[in-house]
Write a protein that holds these residues in place. Structure first.
Motif, PDB file in Angstrom:
ATOM      1  N   VAL A   1      -4.359  30.345  -7.498  1.00  3.65           N
ATOM      2  CA  VAL A   1      -5.552  30.616  -6.670  1.00  3.65           C
ATOM      3  C   VAL A   1      -6.682  29.651  -7.045  1.00  3.65           C
ATOM      4  CG1 VAL A   1      -7.383  32.315  -6.239  1.00  3.65           C
ATOM      5  CG2 VAL A   1      -4.997  33.031  -6.201  1.00  3.65           C
ATOM      6  N   ILE A   2      -6.866  29.447  -8.350  1.00  2.00           N
ATOM      7  CA  ILE A   2      -7.944  28.550  -8.801  1.00  2.00           C
ATOM      8  C   ILE A   2      -7.675  27.113  -8.328  1.00  2.00           C
ATOM      9  CG2 ILE A   2      -9.058  27.530 -10.831  1.00  2.00           C
ATOM     10  CD1 ILE A   2      -8.505  30.223 -12.272  1.00  2.00           C
ATOM     11  N   GLY A   3      -6.445  26.655  -8.537  1.00  2.00           N
ATOM     12  CA  GLY A   3      -6.083  25.290  -8.127  1.00  2.00           C
ATOM     13  C   GLY A   3      -6.291  25.078  -6.636  1.00  2.00           C
ATOM     14  N   ILE A   4      -5.873  26.072  -5.849  1.00  2.00           N
ATOM     15  CA  ILE A   4      -6.005  25.965  -4.388  1.00  2.00           C
ATOM     16  C   ILE A   4      -7.484  25.982  -3.981  1.00  2.00           C
ATOM     17  CG2 ILE A   4      -5.552  27.173  -2.205  1.00  2.00           C
ATOM     18  CD1 ILE A   4      -2.880  28.099  -3.503  1.00  2.00           C
ATOM     19  N   ALA A   5      -8.241  26.894  -4.616  1.00  2.00           N
ATOM     20  CA  ALA A   5      -9.659  27.029  -4.256  1.00  2.00           C
ATOM     21  C   ALA A   5     -10.426  25.728  -4.514  1.00  2.00           C
ATOM     22  CB  ALA A   5     -10.283  28.173  -5.043  1.00  2.00           C
TER      23      ALA A   5
ATOM     24  N   VAL B   1      -9.618  13.118  -9.517  1.00  2.00           N
ATOM     25  CA  VAL B   1     -10.170  13.133 -10.885  1.00  2.00           C
ATOM     26  C   VAL B   1     -11.295  14.176 -10.991  1.00  2.00           C
ATOM     27  CG1 VAL B   1     -11.442  11.757 -12.596  1.00  2.00           C
ATOM     28  CG2 VAL B   1      -9.516  10.745 -11.381  1.00  2.00           C
ATOM     29  N   GLY B   2     -12.185  14.187 -10.010  1.00  6.18           N
ATOM     30  CA  GLY B   2     -13.287  15.161 -10.010  1.00  6.18           C
ATOM     31  C   GLY B   2     -12.761  16.588 -10.018  1.00  6.18           C
ATOM     32  N   GLY B   3     -11.723  16.837  -9.221  1.00  3.16           N
ATOM     33  CA  GLY B   3     -11.119  18.178  -9.149  1.00  3.16           C
ATOM     34  C   GLY B   3     -10.446  18.554 -10.453  1.00  3.16           C
ATOM     35  N   ILE B   4      -9.735  17.599 -11.044  1.00  4.08           N
ATOM     36  CA  ILE B   4      -9.019  17.885 -12.302  1.00  4.08           C
ATOM     37  C   ILE B   4     -10.017  18.167 -13.432  1.00  4.08           C
ATOM     38  CG2 ILE B   4      -7.555  16.828 -14.083  1.00  4.08           C
ATOM     39  CD1 ILE B   4      -6.032  15.465 -11.718  1.00  4.08           C
ATOM     40  N   ILE B   5     -11.103  17.413 -13.474  1.00  3.57           N
ATOM     41  CA  ILE B   5     -12.125  17.674 -14.514  1.00  3.57           C
ATOM     42  C   ILE B   5     -12.722  19.078 -14.306  1.00  3.57           C
ATOM     43  CG2 ILE B   5     -14.342  16.919 -15.471  1.00  3.57           C
ATOM     44  CD1 ILE B   5     -13.553  14.047 -14.689  1.00  3.57           C
ATOM     45  N   SER B   6     -12.919  19.454 -13.042  1.00  4.48           N
ATOM     46  CA  SER B   6     -13.451  20.795 -12.761  1.00  4.48           C
ATOM     47  C   SER B   6     -12.468  21.861 -13.235  1.00  4.48           C
ATOM     48  CB  SER B   6     -13.703  20.964 -11.261  1.00  4.48           C
ATOM     49  OG  SER B   6     -14.527  19.945 -10.803  1.00  4.48           O
ATOM     50  N   LEU B   7     -11.174  21.629 -12.975  1.00  3.66           N
ATOM     51  CA  LEU B   7     -10.159  22.585 -13.423  1.00  3.66           C
ATOM     52  C   LEU B   7     -10.134  22.670 -14.950  1.00  3.66           C
ATOM     53  CD1 LEU B   7      -7.140  21.816 -11.053  1.00  3.66           C
ATOM     54  CD2 LEU B   7      -8.569  23.854 -11.062  1.00  3.66           C
ATOM     55  N   ALA B   8     -10.280  21.499 -15.594  1.00  5.45           N
ATOM     56  CA  ALA B   8     -10.297  21.478 -17.060  1.00  5.45           C
ATOM     57  C   ALA B   8     -11.469  22.316 -17.573  1.00  5.45           C
ATOM     58  CB  ALA B   8     -10.405  20.043 -17.560  1.00  5.45           C
ATOM     59  N   LEU B   9     -12.593  22.199 -16.875  1.00  2.71           N
ATOM     60  CA  LEU B   9     -13.776  22.961 -17.284  1.00  2.71           C
ATOM     61  C   LEU B   9     -13.533  24.467 -17.114  1.00  2.71           C
ATOM     62  CD1 LEU B   9     -16.753  22.528 -18.205  1.00  2.71           C
ATOM     63  CD2 LEU B   9     -17.384  22.758 -15.817  1.00  2.71           C
TER      64      LEU B   9
ATOM     65  N   ILE C   1      -0.763  23.238 -20.816  1.00  6.00           N
ATOM     66  CA  ILE C   1       0.271  23.617 -19.838  1.00  6.00           C
ATOM     67  C   ILE C   1      -0.380  24.386 -18.674  1.00  6.00           C
ATOM     68  CG2 ILE C   1       2.391  24.960 -19.489  1.00  6.00           C
ATOM     69  CD1 ILE C   1       2.981  24.436 -22.507  1.00  6.00           C
ATOM     70  N   THR C   2      -1.351  25.234 -19.023  1.00  6.13           N
ATOM     71  CA  THR C   2      -2.067  26.001 -17.986  1.00  6.13           C
ATOM     72  C   THR C   2      -2.819  25.047 -17.055  1.00  6.13           C
ATOM     73  OG1 THR C   2      -2.304  27.839 -19.510  1.00  6.13           O
ATOM     74  CG2 THR C   2      -3.792  27.824 -17.616  1.00  6.13           C
ATOM     75  N   LEU C   3      -3.448  24.047 -17.661  1.00  9.19           N
ATOM     76  CA  LEU C   3      -4.182  23.065 -16.858  1.00  9.19           C
ATOM     77  C   LEU C   3      -3.219  22.326 -15.927  1.00  9.19           C
ATOM     78  CD1 LEU C   3      -6.811  21.537 -16.212  1.00  9.19           C
ATOM     79  CD2 LEU C   3      -6.319  20.013 -18.121  1.00  9.19           C
ATOM     80  N   LEU C   4      -2.069  21.971 -16.467  1.00  6.56           N
ATOM     81  CA  LEU C   4      -1.070  21.256 -15.666  1.00  6.56           C
ATOM     82  C   LEU C   4      -0.577  22.133 -14.506  1.00  6.56           C
ATOM     83  CD1 LEU C   4       0.205  18.470 -15.808  1.00  6.56           C
ATOM     84  CD2 LEU C   4       2.094  19.431 -17.097  1.00  6.56           C
ATOM     85  N   TYR C   5      -0.427  23.409 -14.787  1.00 10.04           N
ATOM     86  CA  TYR C   5      -0.008  24.354 -13.752  1.00 10.04           C
ATOM     87  C   TYR C   5      -1.050  24.405 -12.617  1.00 10.04           C
ATOM     88  CZ  TYR C   5       0.588  29.040 -11.686  1.00 10.04           C
ATOM     89  OH  TYR C   5       0.713  30.086 -10.818  1.00 10.04           O
ATOM     90  N   MET C   6      -2.308  24.488 -13.036  1.00 14.68           N
ATOM     91  CA  MET C   6      -3.373  24.539 -12.016  1.00 14.68           C
ATOM     92  C   MET C   6      -3.459  23.206 -11.256  1.00 14.68           C
ATOM     93  SD  MET C   6      -6.458  26.655 -13.677  1.00 14.68           S
ATOM     94  CE  MET C   6      -6.227  28.248 -14.418  1.00 14.68           C
ATOM     95  N   ILE C   7      -3.201  22.104 -11.965  1.00 16.21           N
ATOM     96  CA  ILE C   7      -3.221  20.795 -11.304  1.00 16.21           C
ATOM     97  C   ILE C   7      -2.115  20.721 -10.240  1.00 16.21           C
ATOM     98  CG2 ILE C   7      -2.831  18.312 -11.666  1.00 16.21           C
ATOM     99  CD1 ILE C   7      -4.296  18.602 -14.357  1.00 16.21           C
ATOM    100  N   SER C   8      -0.968  21.372 -10.517  1.00 20.08           N
ATOM    101  CA  SER C   8       0.117  21.402  -9.520  1.00 20.08           C
ATOM    102  C   SER C   8      -0.360  22.075  -8.239  1.00 20.08           C
ATOM    103  CB  SER C   8       1.324  22.178 -10.059  1.00 20.08           C
ATOM    104  OG  SER C   8       1.858  21.543 -11.157  1.00 20.08           O
ATOM    105  N   ALA C   9      -0.989  23.250  -8.419  1.00 24.78           N
ATOM    106  CA  ALA C   9      -1.500  23.975  -7.243  1.00 24.78           C
ATOM    107  C   ALA C   9      -2.607  23.170  -6.567  1.00 24.78           C
ATOM    108  CB  ALA C   9      -2.018  25.340  -7.664  1.00 24.78           C
ATOM    109  N   PHE C  10      -3.438  22.531  -7.380  1.00 27.47           N
ATOM    110  CA  PHE C  10      -4.540  21.716  -6.851  1.00 27.47           C
ATOM    111  C   PHE C  10      -4.009  20.541  -6.030  1.00 27.47           C
ATOM    112  CE2 PHE C  10      -6.989  17.793  -7.725  1.00 27.47           C
ATOM    113  CZ  PHE C  10      -8.163  18.089  -7.051  1.00 27.47           C
ATOM    114  N   SER C  11      -2.984  19.854  -6.564  1.00 24.30           N
ATOM    115  CA  SER C  11      -2.467  18.682  -5.843  1.00 24.30           C
ATOM    116  C   SER C  11      -1.749  19.103  -4.561  1.00 24.30           C
ATOM    117  CB  SER C  11      -1.574  17.820  -6.729  1.00 24.30           C
ATOM    118  OG  SER C  11      -0.655  18.603  -7.407  1.00 24.30           O
ATOM    119  N   LEU C  12      -1.141  20.289  -4.576  1.00 23.54           N
ATOM    120  CA  LEU C  12      -0.551  20.820  -3.341  1.00 23.54           C
ATOM    121  C   LEU C  12      -1.657  21.048  -2.299  1.00 23.54           C
ATOM    122  CD1 LEU C  12       1.607  22.248  -1.566  1.00 23.54           C
ATOM    123  CD2 LEU C  12       1.205  24.308  -2.890  1.00 23.54           C
TER     124      LEU C  12
END
Lengths: 307, 337
Positions: free
Chosen positions: B84-88, B122-130, B164-175
């Motif tokens: 949900v976070i990655g998609i949002a 990159v901007g999205g991934i940094i936000s997810l990392a945060l 690993i959690t960040l990578l998981y969210m990045i998967s949803a984000f990139s989708l």
């Protein structure tokens, strides 16, 4: 200077732009006209480096835009139709962000933004762009197009949504740019506006440039294409003028009608010089002679309504 | 690609994210949910210590604080919070610009398209990392409030779980980013994302597993075929059944790789629940587990787990790369008319 050579764009087998050869010189304000679907937007997208031509080339001040899009964009100012901005930022923030892509120092960029915002009367507006009216959005778009002090300016529907004062300010800006020897290409459906600011016009139809020249020359071309008769009106206190004109035999004279104080002649072309020559010494009492022909808008509609 | 332009775009995207109401809401929900999950996880951890002391089955090793993370990773993975976070964060990155007409505006500036899409990523991934960092700091805060202080080794493993959690969210984000490139509107992008995610998470693993089993293995062996009574026949049936189950499990494992949720849980669970991981391995390797199996068994090392899960890790990295690759190619070729 804008030069296109055999510029062609094919979408799904259909030619949107067909071997377009166009040259817009320095200091020229060129009105780019054409019915919907004629290929104007596609041409503009190619000129601005947003899409690549299928064949041919376009150069902006000697820079081939397809081969060097970044260099081309650096010397080009572009106002897209329905220009959009980042709604969560103010106008100033939008210009500041977009200005960072140009080779300008921070202070130069800030100064330029300040000047442009003043020029389009947005310097005191603190609202986010999301709260802007359409007219304010358009004014910010004009400021954006001039952000990099471009050598070539391409404006797509620049007066859309502008209030009368905005239109006047826009005209002043265009006149100033022309004085600075900038090359300006304006694409618009508001023909009266085009006529007011453009020094030359070009008409694109089905991807081809079908007319090019001064406003008068293009009007002549449209009159020819539309086969629209023009009217020469002669005002006179001499009632004999009707009989005299009727006696002139010319294939270009279509019809002669008597008016209360003169005559109205339907002609295929402007024959005022010839008529004046014949009237001189033969018919006195002429007070006025003028050409009454349809405006650019009427002619354009007549020729391109079917498209 | 010019680094300065990439940084300019990334900064703007990151700034847009962190100043949006949506981001603050996501951050709040993440911290709240993970805080509750941490408290719940600590209870689970305390219970596990008691059970270990009482010699209960299922606990080969003294539980570490990482056990508390099993509840947290369940919430992030199976609970869908991470997706949900990655998609949002990603579903309207490009489609929003198309809708607001700002895409043409930005692309008419002197920059390349790849700089824009990379900057957005990159901007999205940094936000997810945060977000994940804030969530994990909340978890640690809950631990400290309750009086649990992880060791250095545990901190390191918590860091791995965070990664690993960040990578998981990045998967949803990139989708979601891919969908936002494909769709014209943000609502369309959200629908495409959810359809693909639902298909990957549920339809392929379940229907694909069943279909694959039926096609490749056929029906399950029946004990009727082997008669009854003779020991040799029973042994033969049991070994056939065991082989069938193993192959069926391999098919399900394979199709499960389509589910980023499943892969996430499969990689994190050996770290958070090493006892369960070891017991499961023994059960698969030996049909009848030795009752004294706990004696002499060493706790699996991180590298051992990663070595065992290498295929899952590759798949886990492959999905975001694939989604982003599609987004990249489509964006580069996008028609801007």
């Amino acid at each position: 200077m804008i030069i296109t050579e055999n510029l062609t764009k094919i979408y799904n087998g259909k030619k949107a732009v067909d071997n377009l050869n166009l040259e817009v010189g320095d200091g020229e304000v060129f009105g780019f006209l054409g019915p919907n679907g004629a290929g104007k937007s596609t041409t503009i997208l190619m000129l601005t480096g947003m899409i690549e031509p299928t064949s041919g080339s376009c150069t902006i001040n000697g820079v081939n835009i397809a081969l060097n899009p970044l260099k081309g964009k650096e010397i080009l100012g572009y106002l897209p139709e329905d220009v959009g901005f980042y709604k969560n930022l103010t106008g100033r923030e939008n210009l500041d962000y977009l200005g960072k892509f140009y080779p300008l120092s921070n202070s130069d960029r800030e100064d330029r933004i300040e000047t442009l915002l003043k020029s389009v009367r947005l310097q005191d507006v603190q609202q986010k762009v999301g709260e802007y009216s359409r007219g304010m959005n358009q004014r910010l778009g004009i400021a954006l197009a001039l952000l990099n002090d471009p050598e070539v300016v391409i404006l797509d529907e620049p007066t859309a949504n502008l209030d009368p004062e905005g239109v006047l300010r826009y005209r002043e800006i265009i006149i100033q740019l022309a004085k600075e020897e900038k090359t300006i290409l304006i694409c618009s459906h508001i023909l009266s506006e085009v006529k007011a600011v453009c020094t030359t016009l070009g008409i694109l139809s089905q991807g081809r440039l079908v007319a090019r020249g001064s406003v008068g020359e293009v009007e002549d071309e449209l009159i020819l294409q539309s086969k629209t008769p023009q009217k020469i009106v002669i005002r006179s206190i001499n009632p004999d003028v009707y009989g005299f004109i009727e006696s002139i035999s010319s294939p270009d004279i279509l019809e002669v009608n008597r008016l209360r104080n003169g005559v109205e002649i339907l002609v295929k072309r402007d024959m005022r010089d010839e008529l004046a020559e014949k009237l001189r010494g033969n018919c006195s009492g002429i007070t006025e002679m003028y050409l009454d022909r349809p405006g650019l808008e009427d002619l354009f509609l007549k020729v391109y309504r079917r498209e | 690609m010019n680094l300065n332009r990439l940084v300019t775009i990334s900064q703007k995207e990151f700034s847009d994210h962190i100043t949006s109401k949506r981001f603050l809401l996501i951050l709040l929900i993440t911290c709240l949910v993970l805080g509750v999950a941490a408290a719940n996880g600590v209870n689970h951890y305390n219970d596990a210590i008691e059970m270990y002391k009482n010699g209960c089955e299922g606990y080969l090793f003294f539980p570490s604080v990482l056990l508390a993370f099993s509840r947290i990773t369940n919430m992030i993975g199976l609970g869908g919070l991470g997706a949900v976070i990655g998609i949002a964060i990603g579903f309207d990155l490009v489609s929003g610009e198309k809708e607001g007409n700002s895409l043409k505006t930005i692309l008419s500036q002197p920059l390349y398209r790849d700089e824009l899409i990379n900057g957005k990523a990159v901007g999205g991934i940094i936000s997810l990392a945060l977000i994940t960092l804030a969530g994990f700091l909340t978890i640690l805060a809950v631990f400290l409030i309750i009086g649990i202080v992880p060791s250095i080794d545990e901190f390191f493993l918590i860091g791995i779980i965070w990664l690993i959690t960040l990578l998981y969210m990045i998967s949803a984000f990139s989708l979601a980013l891919m969908s936002s490139v494909l769709a014209k509107t943000s609502s369309g992008s959200l629908v495409i994302t959810l359809i693909i995610l639902f298909t990957m998470m549920y339809i392929i693993p379940l229907a694909g597993g069943e279909l694959g089993t039926q096609i490749l293995l056929g029906p399950e062996p029946s004990d009727d075929e082997y008669g009854s009574g003779f020991r040799s026949q029973v042994d033969y049936f049991e070994s056939t059944q065991y082989e069938y189950d193993q192959r069926k499990s391999a098919i399900y494992d394979f199709v499960g790789m389509f589910s980023i949720q499943w892969v996430y849980n499969d990689i994190t669970s050996p770290i958070t629940m090493p006892s369960k991981y070891v017991i499961n391995q023994i059960e698969f390797e030996k049909f009848s587990p030795d009752p004294d199996v706990s004696e002499g068994i060493e706790k699996p090392s991180l590298w051992g787990i990663l070595g065992d899960k290498w295929l899952n890790i590759i798949v886990f990295i492959m999905w975001p790369v694939l989604f982003f690759g599609i987004a990249y190619v489509r964006f580069m070729r996008a028609d801007l008319r």
